[in-house]
Design an enzyme around this catalytic site. Structure first.
Site, PDB file in Angstrom:
ATOM      1  CD  GLU A 197      17.951  34.792  19.260  1.00 50.19           C
ATOM      2  OE1 GLU A 197      17.628  33.765  19.862  1.00 50.19           O
ATOM      3  OE2 GLU A 197      17.209  35.780  19.134  1.00 50.19           O
ATOM      4  CE1 TYR A 207      -4.951  36.561  14.663  1.00 55.06           C
ATOM      5  CE2 TYR A 207      -6.945  36.852  15.935  1.00 55.06           C
ATOM      6  CZ  TYR A 207      -6.157  37.184  14.858  1.00 55.06           C
ATOM      7  OH  TYR A 207      -6.564  38.139  13.971  1.00 55.06           O
ATOM      8  CG  HIS A 251       7.628  35.600  10.629  1.00 52.65           C
ATOM      9  ND1 HIS A 251       8.109  35.881   9.364  1.00 52.65           N
ATOM     10  CD2 HIS A 251       7.906  34.289  10.846  1.00 52.65           C
ATOM     11  CE1 HIS A 251       8.651  34.782   8.851  1.00 52.65           C
ATOM     12  NE2 HIS A 251       8.534  33.803   9.745  1.00 52.65           N
ATOM     13  CG  HIS A 294       5.808  33.004  16.470  1.00 52.15           C
ATOM     14  ND1 HIS A 294       5.439  34.200  15.899  1.00 52.15           N
ATOM     15  CD2 HIS A 294       5.389  33.062  17.753  1.00 52.15           C
ATOM     16  CE1 HIS A 294       4.834  34.949  16.797  1.00 52.15           C
ATOM     17  NE2 HIS A 294       4.776  34.277  17.951  1.00 52.15           N
TER      18      HIS A 294
HETATM   19  O1  G7M Z   1       3.189  36.198  21.900  1.00 46.75           O
HETATM   20  P1  G7M Z   1       3.944  35.615  20.765  1.00 46.75           P
HETATM   21  O2  G7M Z   1       3.337  34.332  20.309  1.00 46.75           O
HETATM   22  O3  G7M Z   1       4.102  36.585  19.623  1.00 46.75           O
HETATM   23  O4  G7M Z   1       5.369  35.235  21.328  1.00 46.75           O
HETATM   24  C1  G7M Z   1       6.595  35.632  20.753  1.00 46.75           C
HETATM   25  C2  G7M Z   1       7.705  34.905  21.471  1.00 46.75           C
HETATM   26  O5  G7M Z   1       8.938  35.291  20.881  1.00 46.75           O
HETATM   27  C3  G7M Z   1       7.802  35.209  22.953  1.00 46.75           C
HETATM   28  O6  G7M Z   1       7.681  34.019  23.694  1.00 46.75           O
HETATM   29  C4  G7M Z   1       9.189  35.849  23.110  1.00 46.75           C
HETATM   30  O7  G7M Z   1       9.846  35.482  24.290  1.00 46.75           O
HETATM   31  C5  G7M Z   1       9.922  35.360  21.888  1.00 46.75           C
HETATM   32  N1  G7M Z   1      10.957  36.288  21.418  1.00 46.75           N
HETATM   33  C6  G7M Z   1      10.808  37.623  21.306  1.00 46.75           C
HETATM   34  N2  G7M Z   1      11.961  38.136  20.827  1.00 46.75           N
HETATM   35  C7  G7M Z   1      12.169  39.540  20.564  1.00 46.75           C
HETATM   36  C8  G7M Z   1      12.861  37.124  20.663  1.00 46.75           C
HETATM   37  C9  G7M Z   1      14.209  37.067  20.198  1.00 46.75           C
HETATM   38  O8  G7M Z   1      14.848  38.047  19.850  1.00 46.75           O
HETATM   39  N3  G7M Z   1      14.768  35.814  20.167  1.00 46.75           N
HETATM   40  C10 G7M Z   1      14.093  34.692  20.560  1.00 46.75           C
HETATM   41  N4  G7M Z   1      14.745  33.529  20.510  1.00 46.75           N
HETATM   42  N5  G7M Z   1      12.822  34.734  20.993  1.00 46.75           N
HETATM   43  C11 G7M Z   1      12.204  35.944  21.033  1.00 46.75           C
END
Ligand code: G7M
Length: 353
Positions: free
Chosen positions: A192, A274, A280, A282
């Site tokens: 990406e 949460y 990780h 974000h």
């Molecule tokens: O629920 P949580 O706060 O952990 O949200 C994780 C976010 O990461 C979600 O909104 C997913 O759509 C996003 N996400 C998950 N993956 C596997 C990817 C990825 O491979 N690339 C990107 N850009 N976003 C992802």
């Protein structure tokens, strides 16, 4: 009415019964194991030319979602052995004035009064047939996994103390959580890379900003993700040493989005989940008018509140009880049950009230 309940599906094909016979024959010719194993291999109902929902015999309602106006039903189509899942969903309204006038505000629309009081009136309304449609999804043949996916699951609130986090949640998630490979790939520019909106490479306070996987790229549904450079598990681990990082994400993130998408910080929802799906750190940035999934109060923590809480109490997130929801079939839910943190009513499984 039969027409309205019919769906034109797939390409013109042989009848389902005939197809089943053909398959059996093919299997015979190949000496295939399907028949030997006593299993009847079936086609999908989608192969029929004109699918009629009058051939669908419902066995149970799996779930209803009144917010999204959906119902999930399990049943069988006549002459098919395997079950099907049918999802009915009310259509969203067109915004176009011409369509609204043609579809709803005309003499073909039937209106019946339910009640009125002063200036307020409630009515039942039956728009013309072509504007009364539904979206239907049919899964056939449906496996047990499909059925399990759609069946209603009880939700339970966990009030997690830091002790519960340390002794149960953290060790369990470390052993069972989703892989962080995709995050590491982004941080290492292995995936990406071309999508990166902004990067601050400071090892402590830096981050990468990029579109969320789910975002279609349009401003009204803006969903952007900020990944911290440093490996920090989640909100639970944040303390005053992370304030420069959090403020950098808040301030630089808002500036970048304003410059690129012309949305001021006052129109952004900046929040952390949460429990998150990925351990990780974000931060989600979304347009305030967009009701993204996962913005409800048992899951979303506004970045501004997180910063403020830590400013008041540096180890706030190592002291606070954090509440979140687990579903009854979630392995973490079972872990909490086994460890006595949560009581679950088994008998309600799959029951719609
Ligand atoms: O629920 P949580 O706060 O952990 O949200 C994780 C976010 O990461 C979600 O909104 C997913 O759509 C996003 N996400 C998950 N993956 C596997 C990817 C990825 O491979 N690339 C990107 N850009 N976003 C992802």
């Amino acid at each position: 009415m039969a027409d309205a309940a019919s769906v034109v599906a797939g390409t013109p094909e042989t009848s389902p019964m005939k197809k089943t016979k053909l398959n059996l024959q093919e299997n015979d010719n190949n000496g295939s194991s399907a028949i030997e194993a006593g299993k009847l291999q079936e086609d999908s109902v989608h192969m029929t030319k004109q699918l009629s929902l009058s051939n669908f015999k419902m066995t149970r309602v799996l779930n209803v979602n009144s917010m999204r106006k959906q119902i999930f039903v399990e049943g069988r189509f006549t002459s098919y052995e395997s079950p099907a899942v049918v999802i009915l969903e009310k259509k969203i309204f067109p915004e176009d004035e011409i369509f609204l006038n043609r579809g709803f505000f005309n003499e073909g629309t039937i209106v019946r009064k339910t009640f009125s009081n002063d200036v307020y009136g409630n009515y039942e309304c039956f728009p013309t047939r072509e504007h009364n449609g539904l979206n239907i999804t049919i899964i056939h043949p449906a496996t047990q996994k499909h059925i399990d996916k759609f069946i209603r699951k009880e939700l339970y609130m966990v009030n997690e103390t830091y002790e519960t986090y340390e002794n149960i949640t953290k060790p369990f998630l470390e052993a069972n959580n989703f892989s962080l490979q995709w995050v590491d790939n982004i941080l290492a520019h292995k995936a990406e890379f071309e999508k990166i909106i902004y990067e601050d490479s400071d090892p402590d306070n830096g981050f990468i900003m990029l579109p969320d996987l789910k975002w279609d790229g349009s401003v009204p549904t803006l969903s952007i993700l900020v990944l911290a450079r440093k490996r920090i598990k989640s909100l639970r681990e944040l303390n005053d040493t992370h304030l420069p990082l959090l403020k950098n994400i808040r301030d630089s993130g808002a500036d970048i989005i304003f410059n690129k998408y012309k949305l001021p910080s006052s129109q952004l929802r900046m929040y952390l989940h949460y429990q998150p799906s990925y351990y990780h750190l974000h931060v989600h940035f979304s347009y305030l008018m967009f009701e993204a999934a996962g913005i409800y109060c048992e899951k979303a923590h506004l970045l501004s509140s997180v910063i403020s809480n830590i400013e008041m109490v540096p180890d706030y997130y190592q002291k606070a009880v954090l509440s979140f929801i687990v579903k009854e079939d979630d392995p973490l839910c079972k872990e909490y049950q086994e460890k006595g943190v949560l009581t679950v009513i088994e008998s309600k499984k799959g029951q719609i009230n």
